[in-house]
Design a protein around this motif. Structure first.
Motif, PDB file in Angstrom:
ATOM      1  N   UNK A 186      44.432  61.598  17.533  1.00 21.05           N
ATOM      2  CA  UNK A 186      45.084  61.225  16.281  1.00 21.05           C
ATOM      3  C   UNK A 186      45.140  59.707  16.187  1.00 21.05           C
ATOM      4  N   UNK A 187      44.584  59.166  15.107  1.00 19.75           N
ATOM      5  CA  UNK A 187      44.639  57.727  14.854  1.00 19.75           C
ATOM      6  C   UNK A 187      45.658  57.470  13.748  1.00 19.75           C
ATOM      7  N   UNK A 188      46.745  56.788  14.084  1.00 18.80           N
ATOM      8  CA  UNK A 188      47.763  56.408  13.097  1.00 18.80           C
ATOM      9  C   UNK A 188      47.580  54.919  12.826  1.00 18.80           C
ATOM     10  N   UNK A 189      46.898  54.616  11.735  1.00 19.89           N
ATOM     11  CA  UNK A 189      46.464  53.255  11.431  1.00 19.89           C
ATOM     12  C   UNK A 189      47.395  52.623  10.412  1.00 19.89           C
ATOM     13  N   UNK A 190      48.123  51.609  10.818  1.00 21.38           N
ATOM     14  CA  UNK A 190      48.986  50.886   9.893  1.00 21.38           C
ATOM     15  C   UNK A 190      50.187  51.667   9.417  1.00 21.38           C
ATOM     16  N   UNK A 191      50.644  52.629  10.202  1.00 18.68           N
ATOM     17  CA  UNK A 191      51.831  53.401   9.813  1.00 18.68           C
ATOM     18  C   UNK A 191      53.097  52.557   9.986  1.00 18.68           C
ATOM     19  N   UNK A 192      54.139  52.920   9.238  1.00 13.00           N
ATOM     20  CA  UNK A 192      55.433  52.269   9.438  1.00 13.00           C
ATOM     21  C   UNK A 192      55.965  52.613  10.829  1.00 13.00           C
ATOM     22  N   UNK A 193      56.552  51.626  11.489  1.00 17.56           N
ATOM     23  CA  UNK A 193      56.978  51.812  12.872  1.00 17.56           C
ATOM     24  C   UNK A 193      57.938  52.974  13.065  1.00 17.56           C
ATOM     25  N   UNK A 194      58.854  53.165  12.146  1.00 14.00           N
ATOM     26  CA  UNK A 194      59.841  54.235  12.291  1.00 14.00           C
ATOM     27  C   UNK A 194      59.208  55.618  12.200  1.00 14.00           C
ATOM     28  N   UNK A 195      58.001  55.715  11.601  1.00  5.94           N
ATOM     29  CA  UNK A 195      57.379  57.022  11.386  1.00  5.94           C
ATOM     30  C   UNK A 195      56.669  57.555  12.623  1.00  5.94           C
ATOM     31  N   UNK A 196      56.377  56.685  13.597  1.00  6.82           N
ATOM     32  CA  UNK A 196      55.641  57.127  14.770  1.00  6.82           C
ATOM     33  C   UNK A 196      56.406  58.206  15.521  1.00  6.82           C
ATOM     34  N   UNK A 197      57.654  57.915  15.855  1.00  7.34           N
ATOM     35  CA  UNK A 197      58.435  58.892  16.619  1.00  7.34           C
ATOM     36  C   UNK A 197      58.685  60.162  15.802  1.00  7.34           C
ATOM     37  N   UNK A 198      58.912  59.993  14.512  1.00  2.64           N
ATOM     38  CA  UNK A 198      59.124  61.153  13.649  1.00  2.64           C
ATOM     39  C   UNK A 198      57.891  62.049  13.627  1.00  2.64           C
ATOM     40  N   UNK A 199      56.700  61.430  13.546  1.00  2.00           N
ATOM     41  CA  UNK A 199      55.463  62.205  13.524  1.00  2.00           C
ATOM     42  C   UNK A 199      55.273  62.948  14.842  1.00  2.00           C
ATOM     43  N   UNK A 200      55.519  62.250  15.956  1.00  4.61           N
ATOM     44  CA  UNK A 200      55.290  62.852  17.269  1.00  4.61           C
ATOM     45  C   UNK A 200      56.276  63.980  17.546  1.00  4.61           C
ATOM     46  N   UNK A 201      57.554  63.751  17.258  1.00  5.39           N
ATOM     47  CA  UNK A 201      58.586  64.716  17.637  1.00  5.39           C
ATOM     48  C   UNK A 201      58.781  65.825  16.608  1.00  5.39           C
ATOM     49  N   UNK A 202      58.623  65.500  15.330  1.00  7.58           N
ATOM     50  CA  UNK A 202      58.917  66.477  14.289  1.00  7.58           C
ATOM     51  C   UNK A 202      57.667  67.117  13.712  1.00  7.58           C
ATOM     52  N   UNK A 203      56.715  66.277  13.266  1.00  9.89           N
ATOM     53  CA  UNK A 203      55.509  66.810  12.630  1.00  9.89           C
ATOM     54  C   UNK A 203      54.572  67.422  13.660  1.00  9.89           C
ATOM     55  N   UNK A 204      54.294  66.679  14.728  1.00  5.43           N
ATOM     56  CA  UNK A 204      53.379  67.170  15.765  1.00  5.43           C
ATOM     57  C   UNK A 204      54.083  68.138  16.699  1.00  5.43           C
ATOM     58  N   UNK A 205      55.225  67.716  17.213  1.00  6.77           N
ATOM     59  CA  UNK A 205      56.017  68.582  18.086  1.00  6.77           C
ATOM     60  C   UNK A 205      55.433  68.724  19.474  1.00  6.77           C
ATOM     61  N   UNK A 206      56.189  69.294  20.404  1.00  5.43           N
ATOM     62  CA  UNK A 206      55.713  69.479  21.781  1.00  5.43           C
ATOM     63  C   UNK A 206      54.436  70.301  21.853  1.00  5.43           C
ATOM     64  N   UNK A 207      54.313  71.311  20.987  1.00 12.98           N
ATOM     65  CA  UNK A 207      53.117  72.160  20.993  1.00 12.98           C
ATOM     66  C   UNK A 207      51.873  71.349  20.656  1.00 12.98           C
TER      67      UNK A 207
END
Length: 437
Positions: A186-207
């Motif tokens: 997954x390439x997250x290019x130029x995303x807002x800094x606060x969205x990284x953790x949200x994407x990893x933990x909520x959108x992507x999740x442990x699975x």
């Protein structure tokens, strides 16, 4: 232990016994002019200014080079030493699965990371057109519409064209968790800094993280770093592809890659001529996209989904138009559909998968064509229907579309059932009012 020694060998191989040094001669707005390296530097070389400021060579002259720095150059003075580092690369390793890294291969999750024994170039060539395989079999995606009406096949490259806030990230997360593949990059290019953790933990999740490598550069970082993020993610995907694995590459977004490339190109003296973009942006995007897709015999494949930010779903926007010409399909997400609460907010009539018709059986293609025909008929008559001006019986096709539209619209927003594509086609036939095959 072998992995530790491989990482050590990789680190040692990057250490040079001699260093070429130059000096800062001029400091401009965003760029630094360096003298003493003009006879050794090449375009794209990395440099280290002082002890901790990186940069990249963006222009060459007979008596100097121009460097774009990785961050603001406050505190930098004339005469500061500049060390030539050579062409940039990245050394992926299988242990990177489940990790979050920056475009230089450094960990962002607070844990030690091992680098692989081989450094890969950021700007590698695509597999030879004469040796790479054709597109492969249809993939299970966990999303009903992509299992049926917009099939995704192994090695396919599609574009996801969407404005902000219409559910693009959520859909990418579903792909990361649900597409049948070995590894996800997954390439997250130029995303807002606060969205990284949200994407990893909520959108992507442990699975999703169990089989993913996330490469990220936030919006506050230099255009060099943001552009490098796209290339680094592709190099990581190629690392796994060359082991015979099937890789899903999710790039979010091509638009921010193009914006970063524009900043670098303008700093190097290139003029903006393509609706505000330099001429080099088109070959940069196409060369990057061509690296994905089916591999040559004996290697794996990279199935890629490239997101594009478009204002008002404008498919004629410069970056959208460039990318659409080199992909194997495009998916348009519409804000009006999102506003009425149907997710994913896909405008099916403006979306195309170029894997059809061969990716589906004769019976499946018949169901797909019937669904498109009915949705098209409803779309053409929608204003009259909503205004109460349509008279039942005026057009049998429109009558049929009115009957099935609610069920078809709901189907496009469904997740796939447990039995995957077979179950999704069964639901599609039910939405069309047909008996299951």
């Amino acid at each position: 232990m072998a992995g530790i020694f491989d990482a050590l060998v990789s680190e040692i191989s990057t250490v040079s016994r001699k260093a070429r040094l130059g000096r800062v001669a001029e400091i401009g707005r965003g760029t630094v002019v360096v003298k003493g390296l003009e006879d050794a530097a090449t375009l794209g070389d990395r440099v280290m200014i002082g002890t901790n400021l990186g940069g990249e060579v963006v222009a060459l002259r007979a008596d100097s080079i121009t460097v774009l720095t990785d961050r603001m150059a406050e505190g930098l003075g004339i005469g500061t030493s500049v060390r030539l580092m050579g062409q940039a690369g990245i050394s992926p390793d299988n242990s990177w699965i489940g990790r979050v890294i920056d475009p230089f291969g450094n960990p962002l999750d607070g844990r030690i990371i091992f680098k692989g024994p081989r450094m890969r170039p950021l700007l590698a060539a695509a597999p030879s057109a004469s040796t790479r395989r054709r597109l492969g079999e249809r993939l299970e995606t966990s999303v009903a519409v992509f299992d049926t009406l917009l099939p995704l096949v192994r090695g396919q490259r599609i574009g996801l064209f969407a404005g902000s806030g219409v559910g693009k990230s959520t859909l990418l997360g579903k792909f990361a968790r649900g597409v049948s593949t070995d590894v996800v990059v997954i390439a997250l290019i130029g995303e807002r800094g606060r969205e990284l953790r949200e994407f990893i933990e909520t959108v992507l999740g442990p699975e999703g993280m169990k089989r993913a490598v996330v490469v990220t550069a936030t919006s506050d970082q230099s255009p060099l770093v943001r552009r490098r993020c796209a290339w680094a993610a592709m190099a990581v995907a190629e690392h796994f592809r060359d082991q015979g694995l099937h890789v899903l590459l999710l790039a979010d977004s091509v638009t921010r890659f193009a914006e970063a490339h524009r900043e670098v190109a303008l700093a190097g003296g290139e003029e903006a001529s393509l609706r505000g973009y330099p001429p080099s942006v088109a070959p940069a995007i196409m060369a990057w996209a061509e690296r994905a897709g089916p591999g040559a015999e004996g290697s794996g494949d990279i199935t890629a989904i490239f997101s594009v930010l478009v204002a008002g779903s404008d498919m004629e926007e410069t970056i959208a138009d460039i990318l659409r010409g080199v992909l194997d399909g495009h998916v348009v997400m519409d804000r009006k559909i999102a506003e009425r609460g149907r997710y994913p907010a896909i405008d099916l009539l403006r979306s195309v998968s170029r894997s059809l018709p061969w990716a589906a059986s004769k019976e499946e293609n018949e169901a797909i064509n019937e669904a498109r025909k009915l949705l098209g008929a409803y779309d053409r008559a929608e204003l009259m229907i909503q205004a109460g001006l349509y008279t039942k019986g005026s057009d049998p096709l429109v009558d049929a579309s009115i009957r099935v539209w609610p069920a078809l619209d709901a189907f496009i927003g469904e997740d796939a059932p447990n039995d995957g594509a077979a179950g999704s086609f069964r639901r599609l036939r039910a939405a069309l009012g047909r008996k299951s095959a």
